[in-house]
Design an enzyme around this catalytic site. Structure first.
Site, PDB file in Angstrom:
ATOM      1  N   GLN A   1       0.829  -1.201   0.000  1.00 36.13           N
ATOM      2  CA  GLN A   1       0.000   0.000   0.000  1.00 36.13           C
ATOM      3  C   GLN A   1       0.867   1.257   0.000  1.00 36.13           C
ATOM      4  O   GLN A   1       0.554   2.245  -0.670  1.00 36.13           O
ATOM      5  CB  GLN A   1      -0.921  -0.007   1.224  1.00 36.13           C
ATOM      6  CG  GLN A   1      -1.642   1.302   1.490  1.00 36.13           C
ATOM      7  CD  GLN A   1      -2.597   1.709   0.385  1.00 36.13           C
ATOM      8  OE1 GLN A   1      -3.042   0.874  -0.398  1.00 36.13           O
ATOM      9  NE2 GLN A   1      -2.903   2.997   0.304  1.00 36.13           N
ATOM     10  N   GLU A   2       1.976   1.204   0.718  1.00 37.75           N
ATOM     11  CA  GLU A   2       2.834   2.382   0.840  1.00 37.75           C
ATOM     12  C   GLU A   2       3.678   2.627  -0.411  1.00 37.75           C
ATOM     13  O   GLU A   2       3.811   3.763  -0.865  1.00 37.75           O
ATOM     14  CB  GLU A   2       3.754   2.228   2.059  1.00 37.75           C
ATOM     15  CG  GLU A   2       3.044   2.280   3.401  1.00 37.75           C
ATOM     16  CD  GLU A   2       2.626   3.690   3.777  1.00 37.75           C
ATOM     17  OE1 GLU A   2       2.890   4.624   3.000  1.00 37.75           O
ATOM     18  OE2 GLU A   2       2.019   3.858   4.849  1.00 37.75           O
TER      19      GLU A   2
END
Length: 467
Positions: A312-313
């Protein structure tokens, strides 16, 4: 005459004994099905491991069927014991032989199955979908499947649907594969061994992103009831208790909350994002998998959750950098890097170790009375938006009559932090709370995909030979 009299005496004595035994049995009848369960202190439930029924994640065993069965066992004050099988024939045999008390295996209650099993009220309704490759011919009617190869699990409700379709289209042919899981059948379609298969809509929803080259755009049957199955030869005491429980679970919102928990974070399918994820699953994740597993040992978090957070990052890119200056696999700020004692945010080992440690520190600040998985989802939200803003959302949740210890309630209030009318009444002011909700939803989605990509070992182990 004496001999006849002696036989008559024996006969009368036998009849008297039988009468006494009959009276004793009438006075002390055999325990009912629910009484037997209460006496042994456990409910035995037979299920099939799958993403819609029963599986293991970082918090232990879970799944829609498992949580419902656990709730029922708790309502009766007994322990839950789970038996597993992928064999539909064995599942039907086991319940009739008394090996299990209930089958909770994502079974569709069909007329044919109802001849040999007793089904509960439906706890969920699903559609049955036809799956094909994106490059395959799209159909609008089952009669168009003539001369096409179709595979379904042997003895399944899907096989029953196709048998019924054969009555109208005798040329329709299909193969039944023994003990085939949905993942195995999808792999057969993806690899071109068959043209089509059938899948329940809830299963397809959860794992669609794992199969970006497949599509389910034809509905074979709608609103099919998923139900628990019981031995029809048993008395109805257990069945009636289960009926009461399932009816109450629908009425009090328990079923709806479980559906939101297991399906609510699954966003609209994005073909490009799914293909990117699958590509990175192959070409990027293996480079860092051992580092995530080491971080699991150090932090206690499932390595797949940490990997989902990193995806996600940064999409697992150690050189990723944002316009605000956060960088690395875990996209750390300079301040966080200093707090966690690392010097190079672009070093994968340092970044993963620091990110996992920071999540652990954040998780520890969440009150330990909050049950899992809500505590972890709140920790992820705090990781994104800040612990103070999470606490504001919990305060707002309580003010509005919600449960501040339940993620489902808190996530409804987080977006309100962006509105001054609410934020001005809270300690930490405005914040992009809606962004935090989406952040957690995405991580949960990636985590689910990683869990099921590993559990099904789809790359090597799901390919099966057709008869």
């Amino acid at each position: 005459m004496t001999e006849l009299f002696r036989h008559s005496k024996h006969l009368l004595a036998s009849l008297a004994l039988l009468s006494v035994l009959g009276l004793m049995l009438a006075m002390h009848p055999s325990p009912s099905a629910i009484e037997r369960i209460m006496a042994r202190g456990e409910l035995v439930v037979l299920t099939r491991p799958s993403n819609t029924t029963y599986y293991e994640d970082q918090h232990g065993f879970t799944g829609m069927e498992y949580e419902l069965a656990k709730g029922f066992a708790d309502s009766q004050g007994v322990e839950l014991r789970i038996l597993e099988s992928d064999d539909l024939s064995y599942i039907r045999y086991a319940i009739r032989k008394g090996t299990a008390d209930i089958v909770a295996a994502g079974l569709i209650a069909t007329p044919e199955r109802s001849k040999s099993l007793r089904f509960s009220t439906a706890y969920q309704n699903v559609d049955v979908l036809l799956v094909r490759r994106l490059t395959s011919h799209r159909i609008t009617d089952l009669s168009q499947l003539n001369q096409q190869t179709i595979a379904v699990s042997a003895g399944s409700s899907h096989a029953e649907l196709l048998l019924k379709a054969q009555l109208e289209s005798p040329e329709l042919e299909f193969q039944e594969v023994e003990n085939a899981t949905p993942e195995q059948l999808l792999a057969l379609v993806e690899d071109g061994q068959v043209d089509y298969t059938l899948i329940n809509s809830n299963s397809y929803t959860l794992q669609r992103a794992l199969w970006p080259d497949l599509v389910a755009d034809y509905t074979v049957a709608r609103d099919m009831p998923l139900s628990w199955a019981f031995n029809p030869k048993d008395d109805k005491s257990l069945y009636q208790e289960a009926q009461r429980y399932l009816t109450q679970a629908k009425a009090d919102g328990t079923t709806a909350k479980l559906e939101d928990r297991f399906y609510g974070h699954v966003e609209q399918f994005n073909l490009y994002a799914a293909r990117s994820f699958m590509r990175h699953l192959d070409d990027r994740l293996p480079l860092y998998e051992d580092l995530f597993k080491q971080a699991e040992e150090d932090s206690g978090f499932d390595w797949r959750l940490l990997a989902a957070l990193a995806y996600q990052e940064s999409l697992w890119d150690p050189q990723a950098i944002s316009p605000t200056g956060v960088k690395g696999l875990m996209m750390l700020t300079n301040n966080t890097a200093r707090q966690m004692g690392i010097s190079d945010r672009t070093d994968p080992s340092q970044s993963i170790r620091a990110g996992a440690g920071y999540l652990r520190r954040t998780h520890a600040r969440i009150p330990d009375r909050i049950p899992e998985p809500s505590r972890t989802w709140m920790a992820l939200a705090a990781y994104n938006v800040g612990y103070g803003h999470l606490e504001d959302a919990r305060v707002l949740t309580q003010r509005q009559g919600g449960n501040p210890d339940n993620w489902q309630d808190v996530k409804q209030r987080l977006p309100l932090l962006a509105k001054p009318a609410y934020a001005d009444q809270l300690r930490y002011g405005t914040a992009p709370g809606g962004q935090a909700v989406a952040y957690v939803r995405h991580i949960r989605r990636y985590y689910d995909l990683l869990v099921w990509a590993e559990n099904s070992r789809r790359r090597d182990d799901t390919l099966i030979a057709l008869n």
